[in-house]
Design an enzyme around this catalytic site. Structure first.
Site, PDB file in Angstrom:
ATOM      1  N   ASN A 212      12.596 -19.231  50.413  1.00  0.00           N
ATOM      2  CA  ASN A 212      11.599 -18.411  51.120  1.00  0.00           C
ATOM      3  C   ASN A 212      10.204 -18.758  50.610  1.00  0.00           C
ATOM      4  O   ASN A 212      10.040 -19.611  49.740  1.00  0.00           O
ATOM      5  CB  ASN A 212      11.910 -16.925  50.931  1.00  0.00           C
ATOM      6  CG  ASN A 212      11.941 -16.538  49.474  1.00  0.00           C
ATOM      7  OD1 ASN A 212      10.926 -16.617  48.788  1.00  0.00           O
ATOM      8  ND2 ASN A 212      13.106 -16.157  48.970  1.00  0.00           N
ATOM      9  N   ASP A 281      19.088 -13.130  49.698  1.00  0.00           N
ATOM     10  CA  ASP A 281      20.164 -12.148  49.840  1.00  0.00           C
ATOM     11  C   ASP A 281      21.521 -12.839  50.023  1.00  0.00           C
ATOM     12  O   ASP A 281      22.553 -12.291  49.679  1.00  0.00           O
ATOM     13  CB  ASP A 281      19.885 -11.235  51.039  1.00  0.00           C
ATOM     14  CG  ASP A 281      18.719 -10.307  50.746  1.00  0.00           C
ATOM     15  OD1 ASP A 281      18.590  -9.889  49.571  1.00  0.00           O
ATOM     16  OD2 ASP A 281      17.925 -10.013  51.664  1.00  0.00           O
ATOM     17  N   LYS A 291      25.977 -35.116  51.128  1.00  0.00           N
ATOM     18  CA  LYS A 291      24.944 -34.779  52.102  1.00  0.00           C
ATOM     19  C   LYS A 291      25.581 -34.609  53.491  1.00  0.00           C
ATOM     20  O   LYS A 291      26.355 -35.469  53.915  1.00  0.00           O
ATOM     21  CB  LYS A 291      23.883 -35.888  52.113  1.00  0.00           C
ATOM     22  CG  LYS A 291      22.709 -35.568  52.990  1.00  0.00           C
ATOM     23  CD  LYS A 291      21.674 -36.672  52.969  1.00  0.00           C
ATOM     24  CE  LYS A 291      20.678 -36.441  54.081  1.00  0.00           C
ATOM     25  NZ  LYS A 291      19.891 -37.610  54.371  1.00  0.00           N
ATOM     26  N   ASP A 308      23.074  -8.699  43.487  1.00  0.00           N
ATOM     27  CA  ASP A 308      21.759  -8.039  43.414  1.00  0.00           C
ATOM     28  C   ASP A 308      21.390  -7.913  41.934  1.00  0.00           C
ATOM     29  O   ASP A 308      21.964  -7.110  41.196  1.00  0.00           O
ATOM     30  CB  ASP A 308      21.813  -6.667  44.086  1.00  0.00           C
ATOM     31  CG  ASP A 308      20.414  -6.086  44.237  1.00  0.00           C
ATOM     32  OD1 ASP A 308      19.642  -6.132  43.248  1.00  0.00           O
ATOM     33  OD2 ASP A 308      20.085  -5.597  45.332  1.00  0.00           O
ATOM     34  N   PHE A 325      10.671  -4.319  43.310  1.00  0.00           N
ATOM     35  CA  PHE A 325       9.647  -4.499  44.349  1.00  0.00           C
ATOM     36  C   PHE A 325      10.323  -4.360  45.707  1.00  0.00           C
ATOM     37  O   PHE A 325      11.513  -4.646  45.838  1.00  0.00           O
ATOM     38  CB  PHE A 325       8.991  -5.879  44.240  1.00  0.00           C
ATOM     39  CG  PHE A 325       7.814  -5.874  43.315  1.00  0.00           C
ATOM     40  CD1 PHE A 325       8.003  -5.831  41.949  1.00  0.00           C
ATOM     41  CD2 PHE A 325       6.519  -5.866  43.820  1.00  0.00           C
ATOM     42  CE1 PHE A 325       6.916  -5.802  41.092  1.00  0.00           C
ATOM     43  CE2 PHE A 325       5.424  -5.834  42.979  1.00  0.00           C
ATOM     44  CZ  PHE A 325       5.611  -5.802  41.608  1.00  0.00           C
ATOM     45  N   LYS A 343      19.374   1.855  44.246  1.00  0.00           N
ATOM     46  CA  LYS A 343      19.544   0.865  43.179  1.00  0.00           C
ATOM     47  C   LYS A 343      19.413   1.468  41.789  1.00  0.00           C
ATOM     48  O   LYS A 343      19.435   0.757  40.797  1.00  0.00           O
ATOM     49  CB  LYS A 343      18.518  -0.268  43.349  1.00  0.00           C
ATOM     50  CG  LYS A 343      18.683  -1.076  44.636  1.00  0.00           C
ATOM     51  CD  LYS A 343      18.047  -2.457  44.527  1.00  0.00           C
ATOM     52  CE  LYS A 343      18.060  -3.182  45.853  1.00  0.00           C
ATOM     53  NZ  LYS A 343      17.666  -4.582  45.763  1.00  0.00           N
TER      54      LYS A 343
HETATM   55  O1  C5P Z   1      16.928  -4.962  48.599  1.00  0.00           O
HETATM   56  P1  C5P Z   1      15.700  -5.805  48.522  1.00  0.00           P
HETATM   57  O2  C5P Z   1      15.991  -7.281  48.511  1.00  0.00           O
HETATM   58  O3  C5P Z   1      14.632  -5.471  49.530  1.00  0.00           O
HETATM   59  O4  C5P Z   1      15.082  -5.397  47.119  1.00  0.00           O
HETATM   60  C1  C5P Z   1      13.994  -6.057  46.578  1.00  0.00           C
HETATM   61  C2  C5P Z   1      14.037  -5.928  45.093  1.00  0.00           C
HETATM   62  O5  C5P Z   1      15.323  -6.259  44.603  1.00  0.00           O
HETATM   63  C3  C5P Z   1      13.091  -6.878  44.387  1.00  0.00           C
HETATM   64  O6  C5P Z   1      12.661  -6.242  43.206  1.00  0.00           O
HETATM   65  C4  C5P Z   1      13.959  -8.088  44.085  1.00  0.00           C
HETATM   66  O7  C5P Z   1      13.500  -8.798  42.961  1.00  0.00           O
HETATM   67  C5  C5P Z   1      15.307  -7.443  43.818  1.00  0.00           C
HETATM   68  N1  C5P Z   1      16.478  -8.226  44.237  1.00  0.00           N
HETATM   69  C6  C5P Z   1      17.311  -8.748  43.279  1.00  0.00           C
HETATM   70  N2  C5P Z   1      18.443  -9.441  43.647  1.00  0.00           N
HETATM   71  C7  C5P Z   1      18.752  -9.596  44.952  1.00  0.00           C
HETATM   72  C8  C5P Z   1      17.899  -9.077  45.950  1.00  0.00           C
HETATM   73  C9  C5P Z   1      16.767  -8.401  45.552  1.00  0.00           C
HETATM   74  O8  C5P Z   1      17.031  -8.610  42.082  1.00  0.00           O
HETATM   75  N3  C5P Z   1      19.838 -10.267  45.286  1.00  0.00           N
END
Ligand code: C5P
Length: 405
Positions: A212, A281, A291, A308, A325, A343
Site C-alpha cells: 500500500n 489485512d 515467477k 492482527d 491508528f 481490539k
Molecule cells: O483494523 P484496522 O486495520 O483499521 O486497524 C488499524 C490499526 O491496526 C493500526 O494501528 C494498524 O497498525 C493495526 N493493524 C495491525 N495488524 C493488522 C492490521 C492492522 O497491527 N493486521
C-alpha cells in the site's frame, strides 16, 4: 539566565541579515551562554570579525586552513565543544551546500562534524526561499533533524515582500532557551517504546508483492519525538524511503507475519506500543515459488487474513500501554471507537484519509484521539508536531492510570 553553562557556536553566512548576527551574539551572552563565532568568507564582506570577537570574547574562526587557528581550537574540537550550533543567517547557498554535505569551508564542515543539534535561521530573497531547490533542501535537512528556525515574512532589503527575513535576534534567543528547556524535559526516560511503521509487503511470487501507499512518515515522526522525550525506541519498520531517526533502534521487516514476529520477540520489555504501520489485512494463500507467467486474460489470487499485530499485543497478559491508528474515509470517530473496544486498546488515533493533503504520504495530518473515557482533536499540523502532541496525551493517560491504581 536561561542559557547559563550552555556552549553555543554561532555560524554566520554572508547576506544582508548578517548585521543582525552581532546583536544575536550579545543577546545569547546576556542569557549566560558561552558563545563562539564562526564566519564564512562572504560574511566578512558584511561585518568585521573584530566586532564579533569583541562581543563573544573569543577570536573568530573563519578558515579550515589557518594553522594558528587550528592549533588554538581545531575544527573538530570546535564541533565537539558546542552544545548547540546556530547558523544565522543561513543563506540559500549555505543551505544547498550543507544539504550536499560539502566540507570545503569551516562553517559547513562544523555542521557535519558536530554531533550536537544544529539550528539554521534562513535569510534570503523571498523568491529564492520559495524556489523548489531551497524548499527541497530545507525538507531534507529537516528529515536529518536540523532545526529550521524561521524565516519571518515581511518587507525585505531588496524591496520585495514575503518569506525570507531572518528571525530577530531576540526570537532566536528565545528559541534557543526553549530548545534547552525542551531537551531537559524527559518524561519517557527509562521507558521502552515500540512503534510499527510503514507498509507491509505480502509476496505473490519471488518478484511481486501486494502493498500500500504508506510512507511511514507518521510512525517515524513518533519514533523521533519519543526518543527526544528520553525513551528507548524500537522502530519496527516496513520498507520505506526514510532516514532512521537518531538513536532509534530500527528493525526492518517485510511481511505482516515478519512484523508480528519482530514485535513479539521484544514486546515483554515494552512500556508503550504504538501500531502505526499500515499492515496488509490479507496475504496470498499460496506464494508461488517461481515467477508467475502471464497466460490467461484474467487470473485469481486467493487471499487469506493476516494476523492482527495490534490486537495480538493488546490482548497479551501484562500488555504495554497500547495505541492504534485508524485510517477511515467516513464516520471516522464512530469506527475508531468501535476499534478501540474491539481490539482492547488503551488509545486510538483516527484520521480521515479522504481529506486532501492528509494521511498517506502527506507531511501534515490531523488526528482525533480517543481513549476509554475521553477524546481530543489534534487539528492539522506537521506530523512532527502531531507526534509530540500524541505522545503528550499518552504520557497524561499513563500518569492518570498509574495514579488511579
Ligand atoms: O483494523 P484496522 O486495520 O483499521 O486497524 C488499524 C490499526 O491496526 C493500526 O494501528 C494498524 O497498525 C493495526 N493493524 C495491525 N495488524 C493488522 C492490521 C492492522 O497491527 N493486521
Amino acid at each position: 539566565m536561561k542559557l547559563s553553562h550552555k556552549k553555543i557556536l554561532v555560524g554566520i553566512c554572508g547576506g544582508i541579515a548578517t548585521y543582525k548576527s552581532a546583536d544575536l551574539v550579545r543577546k545569547l551572552k546576556e542569557q549566560g551562554a558561552d558563545v563562539r563565532v564562526v564566519m564564512s568568507q562572504s560574511a566578512k564582506e558584511f561585518i568585521t570579525p573584530l566586532t564579533l570577537q569583541a562581543l563573544s570574547g573569543y577570536p573568530v574562526s573563519d578558515s579550515l586552513l589557518d594553522p594558528s587557528a587550528e592549533a588554538a581550537m581545531g575544527h573538530i574540537e570546535l564541533a565537539r565543544w558546542a552544545d548547540l550550533v546556530i547558523i544565522a543567517p543561513a543563506t540559500a547557498n549555505f543551505i544547498a551546500r550543507l544539504t550536499a554535505g560539502m566540507a570545503d569551508e569551516l562553517i559547513t564542515t562544523l555542521c557535519i562534524a558536530t554531533e550536537s543539534p544544529v539550528a539554521i535561521c534562513p535569510a534570503m530573497n523571498q523568491q529564492m526561499y520559495v524556489h523548489a531547490a531551497t524548499q527541497d533542501n530545507l525538507n531534507t535537512l529537516k528529515q536529518r533533524d536540523v532545526h529550521i528556525w524561521g524565516p519571518a515574512s515581511g518587507s525585505q532589503a531588496c524591496g520585495e515582500v514575503g518569506p525570507g527575513r531572518m528571525l530577530e535576534p531576540l526570537d532566536i534567543t528565545a528559541l534557543a532557551c526553549d530548545f534547552f528547556k525542551a531537551s531537559e524535559y524527559l518524561p519517557l526516560q527509562g521507558k521502552n517504546v515500540m512503534i510499527t511503521a510503514g507498509p507491509t509487503r505480502e509476496a505473490i511470487d519471488p518478484v511481486r508483492f501486494l502493498s500500500n501507499h504508506s510512507s511511514g512518515k507518521m510512525g517515524y515522526a513518533i519514533a523521533q519525538a519519543a526518543q527526544a522525550l528520553g525513551a528507548n525506541v524500537t522502530l519496527v519498520s516496513g520498507p520505506v524511503a526514510l532516514n532512521t531517526p537518531t538513536h532509534v533502534n530500527r528493525v526492518d521487516v517485510d511481511s505482516a507475519e515478519n512484523m508480528l514476529e519482530s514485535v513479539l520477540s521484544d514486546i515483554k520489555e515494552q512500556d508503550i506500543f504504538i501500531g502505526c504501520a499500515a499492515v496488509a489485512d490479507y496475504k496470498v494463500e499460496q506464494v508461488a515459488t517461481d515467477k508467475i507467467k502471464k497466460s490467461a486474460e484474467t487470473m485469481q489470487l486467493e487471499l487469506t487474513r493476516n494476523p492482527d499485530i495490534l490486537a495480538t499485543v493488546a490482548n497479551l497478559k501484562d500488555k504495554p500501554f497500547t495505541v492504534g491508528f485508524a485510517a477511515e474515509t467516513s464516520n471516522v470517530i464512530e469506527y475508531a471507537k468501535g476499534k478501540l473496544e474491539r481490539k482492547n486498546l488503551d488509545m486510538i488515533a483516527a484520521n480521515d484519509v479522504a481529506i486532501q493533503g492528509q494521511g498517506f504520504n502527506a507531511d501534515n495530518n490531523a488526528l482525533h484521539v480517543i481513549w476509554t473515557d475521553g477524546q481530543q482533536s489534534l487539528p492539522t499540523t506537521s506530523k512532527t508536531e502531531l507526534a509530540q502532541q500524541l505522545l503528550q496525551l499518552i504520557i497524561e493517560r499513563m500518569d492518570h492510570n498509574e495514579n488511579s491504581h
